[in-house]
Design an enzyme around this catalytic site. Structure first.
Site, PDB file in Angstrom:
ATOM      1  N   ARG A 297     -54.709  76.587  21.943  1.00 42.99           N
ATOM      2  CA  ARG A 297     -55.794  76.593  20.953  1.00 42.99           C
ATOM      3  C   ARG A 297     -56.946  77.487  21.376  1.00 42.99           C
ATOM      4  O   ARG A 297     -57.547  78.168  20.541  1.00 42.99           O
ATOM      5  CB  ARG A 297     -56.259  75.150  20.718  1.00 42.99           C
ATOM      6  CG  ARG A 297     -55.276  74.363  19.870  1.00 42.99           C
ATOM      7  CD  ARG A 297     -55.600  72.894  19.768  1.00 42.99           C
ATOM      8  NE  ARG A 297     -54.650  72.257  18.853  1.00 42.99           N
ATOM      9  CZ  ARG A 297     -54.555  70.953  18.643  1.00 42.99           C
ATOM     10  NH1 ARG A 297     -55.381  70.132  19.296  1.00 42.99           N
ATOM     11  NH2 ARG A 297     -53.665  70.471  17.801  1.00 42.99           N
ATOM     12  N   TYR A 432     -51.878  78.119  12.506  1.00 45.32           N
ATOM     13  CA  TYR A 432     -51.034  77.541  13.549  1.00 45.32           C
ATOM     14  C   TYR A 432     -51.841  76.962  14.701  1.00 45.32           C
ATOM     15  O   TYR A 432     -53.049  77.135  14.776  1.00 45.32           O
ATOM     16  CB  TYR A 432     -49.961  78.511  14.029  1.00 45.32           C
ATOM     17  CG  TYR A 432     -50.317  79.870  14.562  1.00 45.32           C
ATOM     18  CD1 TYR A 432     -51.563  80.193  15.055  1.00 45.32           C
ATOM     19  CD2 TYR A 432     -49.332  80.861  14.579  1.00 45.32           C
ATOM     20  CE1 TYR A 432     -51.836  81.443  15.562  1.00 45.32           C
ATOM     21  CE2 TYR A 432     -49.599  82.131  15.078  1.00 45.32           C
ATOM     22  CZ  TYR A 432     -50.845  82.409  15.566  1.00 45.32           C
ATOM     23  OH  TYR A 432     -51.109  83.659  16.068  1.00 45.32           O
ATOM     24  N   GLU A 433     -51.138  76.231  15.571  1.00 43.16           N
ATOM     25  CA  GLU A 433     -51.745  75.431  16.654  1.00 43.16           C
ATOM     26  C   GLU A 433     -52.725  74.401  16.114  1.00 43.16           C
ATOM     27  O   GLU A 433     -53.736  74.092  16.730  1.00 43.16           O
ATOM     28  CB  GLU A 433     -52.436  76.341  17.684  1.00 43.16           C
ATOM     29  CG  GLU A 433     -51.505  77.279  18.407  1.00 43.16           C
ATOM     30  CD  GLU A 433     -50.320  76.582  19.050  1.00 43.16           C
ATOM     31  OE1 GLU A 433     -50.438  75.392  19.400  1.00 43.16           O
ATOM     32  OE2 GLU A 433     -49.259  77.210  19.191  1.00 43.16           O
ATOM     33  N   GLY A 434     -52.395  73.825  14.972  1.00 39.34           N
ATOM     34  CA  GLY A 434     -53.256  72.860  14.302  1.00 39.34           C
ATOM     35  C   GLY A 434     -54.180  73.574  13.349  1.00 39.34           C
ATOM     36  O   GLY A 434     -55.034  74.361  13.768  1.00 39.34           O
TER      37      GLY A 434
END
Length: 589
Positions: A297, A432-434
């Site tokens: 992140r 992406y990545e949350g």
């Protein structure tokens, strides 16, 4: 379009925001002197400009090509990756015990920023490998570390993260991939994962997949998830490669951008013989994976500012050479478009937002370093700032690359100039990545409850109190004061919500994160402006660069920071207006 790493800017932020001298005083980081760090960044800059940046448009046009499960990268990628390995860049901040150089994470982030600016799609390969290294260093057994880490750290092998499944999306607890124990202590993995970045390619001899799966009789949700090493080629006890494992890419996605990053659908156990090895304890998969996810992140936040930096350089170069139209109120002769006020506004908006995002990201990375050295408060600050870094910097990436297209005008909308690629590439990063909505919920739902924001706000107040009353710094102070007061009010309001009012918190999460980021970003730019003013007064450094730092901070304070207190109303009005129109009426015309 060439890329030039912003070396002076990077070093200034490392010294004034990350406190590079303080980092170098930590155990194990004694070698991270300004001279060494400067040399590392300068050498990295040469590599990125010379080998990776020229492949950016090539990768966009040609893309990663998949035929029958074999993914081939564009011409030139293999040679560039060989240079990455030869320079030891993959192990920059990995532990020396596994062949790494043991340098600070914040320095590796500065190098990674250059790589991402040069070639975002390519950089994803290295980013995922770095996350795999971090996870295995923290959670793998000594034997697993012996087998896998040395080759990952050298870059000879690459790593991936396998979470998402078609039916689960961002709800990791809904995954169905199954891991069944085998008599020899290994496991047999069966299932399918989607959106696996660099899940298959031809640059490395082996790919080490880190896979989340559910063991038989595991409880539902995230508590029933375990983490497994699933190598593309099995690894013998002596470290040599063995048989091909039963894992393969069955498709690659056709995407808006990052065409040279093979985003794969991975199938495990088509022949019921996919061998995996559990990492850590059964049911401990999310804890282990979060080590990799938090690392990712921060690096995804870097992607946002890095692509924005590349787009800014591109737009600035165009604005300085493109002659069009007379200046408003300035006669009839056409001028370079950089002389037009609106173009200058766009360029300054890009520059200020990028520098704010860089400062937040480097502060987060430096806090990770301090946390690893045992500073509990720094570790909590890293936790607090990680969702802010990821969401704000990636939003900046999209917004600033869009502004870059606007600077080009109609020429930005056609592919020949390359401006559109930056916007297309940047658009994935908030997803992406949350997703950034998930990051905002993480901030208000988990991170605020840890209380670290109170110390952060106290630090901002202390810097405010130390600003002079006059001059540029004094002129910035009221804007930061207003933003901090609004942020304090919003944070206290959030803290009082429970029960049914939590819906109001959820509704406020995204504007709250933006308010938080603007305030912290403004503070860090003013902190840099104060340092720059001090150096100017002492006749140190490059005066033009230092004056630009002060001017950029003032622009941010006067032009961008007022948006922070303006968000207080939307934040505290609750969720009612979000649901005021019934679902069936959303389509009514």
């Amino acid at each position: 379009m060439t890329y030039t790493a912003p070396l002076r800017e990077q070093m200034f932020v490392l010294e004034t925001v990350a406190d590079l001298p303080g980092i170098a005083a930590l155990p194990g980081f004694e070698g991270a002197t300004p001279d060494l760090v400067g040399a590392v960044l300068a050498e990295s800059a040469r590599l990125m400009a010379g080998e990776f940046a020229p492949l950016n448009s090539v990768g966009d046009k040609v893309g990663a090509r998949a035929v029958d499960g074999v993914v081939t990268m564009p011409e030139g990628f293999r040679d560039a990756y060989a240079s990455w390995i030869a320079g030891g860049w993959a192990g920059l901040n990995a532990a020396p015990a596994h062949g790494g150089q043991g340098l600070p994470f914040v320095l590796s982030c500065a190098v990674m920023e250059q790589l991402m600016s040069a070639n975002m799609a390519f950089s994803l390969c290295m980013m995922l490998s770095a996350g795999a290294i971090e996870a295995l260093q923290a959670h793998a057994s000594p034997e697993q570390q012996r087998l896998y880490l040395e080759k990952l750290v050298s870059g000879e092998w690459t790593g991936t993260m396998n979470l998402t499944e078609p039916q689960a999306g961002s709800d990791v607890g809904a995954l169905r991939t199954l891991a069944v124990p085998h008599a020899d202590g290994s496991w047999r993995i069966k299932g399918q994962k989607i959106y696996i970045t660099w899940g298959e390619h031809d640059l490395a001899d082996n790919i080490i997949h880190l896979v989340l799966a559910r063991t038989p009789d595991a409880p539902p949700g995230t508590k029933g998830i375990s983490l497994f090493i699933v190598p593309k080629f099995l690894v013998n006890a002596d470290g040599s490669l063995g048989a091909r494992n039963d894992v393969r890419a069955i498709a690659t996605e056709h995407k808006l951008g990052i065409h040279a990053s093979p985003t794969c659908t991975m199938s495990f156990g088509d022949r019921d013989d996919c061998v995996g090895f559990m990492v850590g304890a059964e049911g401990g998969g999310m804890r282990a994976m979060f080590t990799m996810m938090n690392h990712a992140r921060i690096n995804v936040g870097l992607q946002g500012l890095a692509v924005a930096e590349r787009a800014y350089q591109h737009a600035l170069d165009y604005a300085r050479t493109r002659v069009q139209s007379a200046k408003f109120g300035g006669g009839r002769a056409p001028v370079r478009i950089i002389e037009h006020a609106d173009v200058r506004r766009m360029l300054m908006t890009m520059k200020a937002n990028i520098e704010a995002a860089r400062a937040i990201t480097y502060l987060t990375a430096a806090s990770v370093d301090r946390g690893h050295a045992g500073d509990a408060e720094a570790a909590r600050l890293a936790d607090l700032l990680t969702p802010v870094t990821k969401a704000f910097a990636t939003d900046v990436g999209v917004e600033m690359t869009s502004l870059a297209v606007q600077v080009f005008g109609g020429m930005g909308y056609v592919e020949e100039t390359g401006a559109a690629q930056h916007l297309r590439d940047a658009r994935i990063a908030p997803i992406y990545e949350g997703t950034n909505g998930i990051q905002a919920l993480d901030l208000v739902g988990r991170k605020l409850g840890q209380g670290r924001w109170q110390g952060l706000f106290a630090d901002i107040r202390a810097d405010l109190a130390g600003l002079p009353k006059g001059g540029d710094l004094g002129a910035m102070a009221p804007y930061l004061d207003d933003a901090l007061a609004a942020l304090q009010t919003a944070t206290v309001w959030m803290s009082g919500n429970d029960g049914a009012a939590l819906e109001d918190t959820a509704a406020a999460a995204t504007p709250y994160l933006r308010m938080f980021a603007l305030t912290v970003g403004g503070w860090l730019l003013i902190r840099q402006a104060a340092a720059a003013s001090g150096q100017l007064a002492a006749a140190q450094g490059d005066p033009d660069f230092l004056r630009a730092k002060v001017a950029t901070a003032r622009f941010f304070a006067e032009q961008l920071l007022p948006a922070a207190p303006a968000l207080l109303g939307p934040i505290t009005r609750g969720a009612l207006s979000l649901y005021a129109v019934p679902e069936e009426q959303l389509l009514a015309r």
